[in-house]
Write an enzyme that holds these catalytic residues in place. Structure first.
Site, short mmCIF file in Angstrom:
data_model
loop_
_atom_site.label_atom_id
_atom_site.label_comp_id
_atom_site.label_asym_id
_atom_site.label_seq_id
_atom_site.Cartn_x
_atom_site.Cartn_y
_atom_site.Cartn_z
N GLU A 1 0.74 12.66 -4.77
CA GLU A 1 0.38 13.86 -4.46
C GLU A 1 1.75 14.80 -4.83
O GLU A 1 2.83 14.55 -4.07
CB GLU A 1 0.06 13.89 -2.76
CG GLU A 1 -0.05 15.32 -2.43
CD GLU A 1 -0.09 15.55 -0.76
OE1 GLU A 1 -0.97 16.36 -0.47
OE2 GLU A 1 0.30 14.55 -0.16
N GLU B 1 -3.36 14.72 9.74
CA GLU B 1 -3.89 15.20 8.71
C GLU B 1 -2.69 14.92 7.70
O GLU B 1 -1.74 15.65 7.90
CB GLU B 1 -4.51 16.59 8.72
CG GLU B 1 -5.40 17.15 7.77
CD GLU B 1 -4.59 17.46 6.46
OE1 GLU B 1 -4.66 16.44 5.51
OE2 GLU B 1 -4.26 18.65 6.31
N LYS C 1 7.04 20.91 17.92
CA LYS C 1 8.30 21.10 17.18
C LYS C 1 7.79 21.50 15.63
O LYS C 1 7.14 20.86 14.74
CB LYS C 1 8.69 19.55 16.69
CG LYS C 1 9.98 19.43 16.24
CD LYS C 1 10.42 18.03 15.65
CE LYS C 1 10.07 17.76 14.37
NZ LYS C 1 10.57 18.63 13.26
N CYS D 1 -2.99 20.71 0.97
CA CYS D 1 -3.46 19.25 0.87
C CYS D 1 -4.61 19.35 0.34
O CYS D 1 -5.23 18.23 -0.14
CB CYS D 1 -3.52 18.67 2.22
SG CYS D 1 -4.21 19.88 3.37
#
Length: 514
Positions: A415, A285, A204, A319
């Site tokens: 973040e 992750e 997906k 990231c």
């Protein structure tokens, strides 16, 4: 076995290479706006409802329209994967590896085309797109080689009259949910790791970047991957994603994305659904809030360049991006001044233009989130560069840096996933490491130092999965810097490392008496 060497990056200072990339941009431009089906059990399935992929640099330009999966189609994909697992799991690992070697070769021949597609669909400047495609090739090559090693199992002891073996078998059906920011590399890496180990996959892809995933499916098919091994079902996370995660036949989930979605998957995967006879495995992750630490008596240019590259490469949408800098006080003013100068020199615009260092952010939602954090930053620190944005044609945000920010400020803790850098001061190196560790994440970090004692202190005490000395904190290379982090950065699954494939398998001991 030959030592592994990673796919080289393209040198765009060479005119021939620039022309080749420009030709690839024209080639991809020629097929923008096409429709793409789902792929379930090797069959093309078209739906009326589409995911429309737009160019974030030209928000009205359609990259492609991809059929959108439903729960019913997700169930069909799951049944296909489950049935195909019975045969694919028994295929010789060398044959499975050969599919990847061939897919890597095909991708290498089409390298600039894939990179150009990343420029249009992901908003990636040339160098960033080229590195993304190179990493995808690396993952295919590296995991294929790793599989050949693991096919032999691991050595264990035997006794007189007894022979013992320790071997690996695949898990089952894996649900792979990759991100948009490395739309080729991470999508390909997570998918082929699951496939080469003998599992079957329901893929997906991100709704922001489904076209590159479809093009990769074509490569795998050309390379000889049998129907049903990987099933391509883009669709909304709340409907299709949840359904696949919850499914009793799902054996593992491989996810890369935000902390919030990752924790939701972990929570849902922990529940045993009716008919489920295993504990689902989650490989996750989930992002970071990464810090560049600058010690005393360092090269100001090295420190400033490392900070700027870490913070603003691909508009900070990594990231691993170094969105925080902690500078020891006696170097603070010099480094901050140079960071401001370098940031102001960065060019922002259409990534199809080689002259632009930064392109857009990915979509309207990201634009709104990042610009709101810039307004917060104006209250929390001193604006030293950037601060402006423009979404009239695409989602463009100027690289923005704030100095004199409190380590606990919002822009130092959240973040942001955009081109926003917060800078703070530390009284000494140990305090700088303490500040670097003060987030809930633990993915990457960088340390600029010429002091061996401090370097070893950081190696021991800077709590991140990937720590870099005297360079930027982004750009891990497959097989060289296995990638994954601690705490809320995920399961430290170390993609591109020597023990990543085992996460997709289970070990079996057999003991024979003579």
């Amino acid at each position: 076995m030959i030592a592994y060497k990673h796919e080289p990056f393209t040198d765009f200072t060479v005119e021939e290479n620039r022309k080749a990339y420009e030709e690839a941009l024209k080639q991809v431009k020629g097929y923008l706006g096409q429709d793409y089906p789902l792929i379930i059990g090797g069959e093309r399935v078209t739906t009326d409802d589409k995911i429309v992929s737009y160019n974030p640099a030209k928000k009205d330009e359609v990259v492609g329209r991809v059929s959108k999966a439903t729960k019913e189609l997700a169930e069909r994909a799951m049944k296909s994967a489950d049935e195909t697992f019975k045969t694919w799991s028994k295929v010789d690992p060398a044959v499975r590896a050969d599919v990847l070697f061939k897919a890597a070769a095909i991708t290498r021949r089409r390298k600039h085309e894939f990179s150009a597609l990343l420029t249009y669909e992901g908003g990636k400047p040339w160098k960033e797109a080229d590195a993304d495609t190179a990493e995808a090739i690396d993952f295919m090559e590296y995991y294929a080689r790793q599989m050949l090693k693991l096919a032999e199992g691991q050595p264990v002891e035997s006794r007189p009259g007894e022979f013992n073996r320790y071997s690996y078998i695949p898990l089952g059906v894996g649900v792979v949910i990759p991100p948009w920011n490395f739309a080729f590399a991470i999508m390909a890496g997570t998918t082929v790791a699951a496939m080469v180990t003998g599992n079957t996959v329901v893929l997906k892809p991100s709704s922001n970047t489904p076209v590159v995933a479809y093009k990769f499916m074509e490569v795998l098919e050309e390379a000889g991957m049998p129907a049903g091994v990987i099933n391509f079902v883009p669709g909304p996370g709340a409907e299709v994603g949840d359904y696949l995660v919850d499914h009793p036949r799902t054996r593992f989930i491989s996810f890369t994305g935000s902390r919030a979605v990752g924790l939701r998957i972990v929570e849902r995967a922990a529940k045993v659904n009716e008919g489920q006879i295993w504990i689902k495995r989650v490989i996750a992750e989930m992002g970071g809030k990464d810090t560049m630490v600058v010690d005393s008596d360092v090269d100001v240019e090295l420190a400033a360049q490392s900070i700027v590259v870490s913070a603003f490469g691909f508009s900070g949408q990594k990231c691993s991006a170094g969105s925080r800098a902690v500078i020891v006080e006696d170097m603070y003013d010099k480094v901050v001044e140079r960071v401001a100068e370098l940031t102001k020199e960065l060019t922002v615009g259409d990534p199809a233009d080689y002259g632009n260092y930064m392109g857009p952010v990915i979509d309207a939602g990201a634009f709104k989130k990042i610009t709101s954090y810039i307004e917060v930053g104006k209250k929390e620190g001193k604006l030293i560069a950037g601060g402006d944005s423009d979404d009239s044609t695409g989602y463009f945000i100027q690289p923005t840096a704030f100095s004199d920010v409190d380590p606990k400020a919002e822009i130092m803790q959240d973040e942001i996933f955009g081109p926003v850098l917060g800078i703070t001061k530390a009284k000494d190196f140990k305090e700088a490491i303490d500040i670097a560790n003060n987030t809930e994440y633990g993915l990457t970090g960088g340390v600029i130092t010429s002091d061996r004692e401090n370097q070893e202190y950081a190696r021991e005490n800077f709590h991140v999965g990937n720590l870099y000395f005297n360079r930027n904190c982004t750009g891990a290379i497959v097989g060289y810097q296995p990638f994954g982090g601690f705490n809320m950065s995920g399961t430290d699954s170390k993609a591109g490392g020597p023990d990543y494939l085992q996460l997709h398998m289970q070990a079996k001991t057999t003991s024979e008496m003579f």
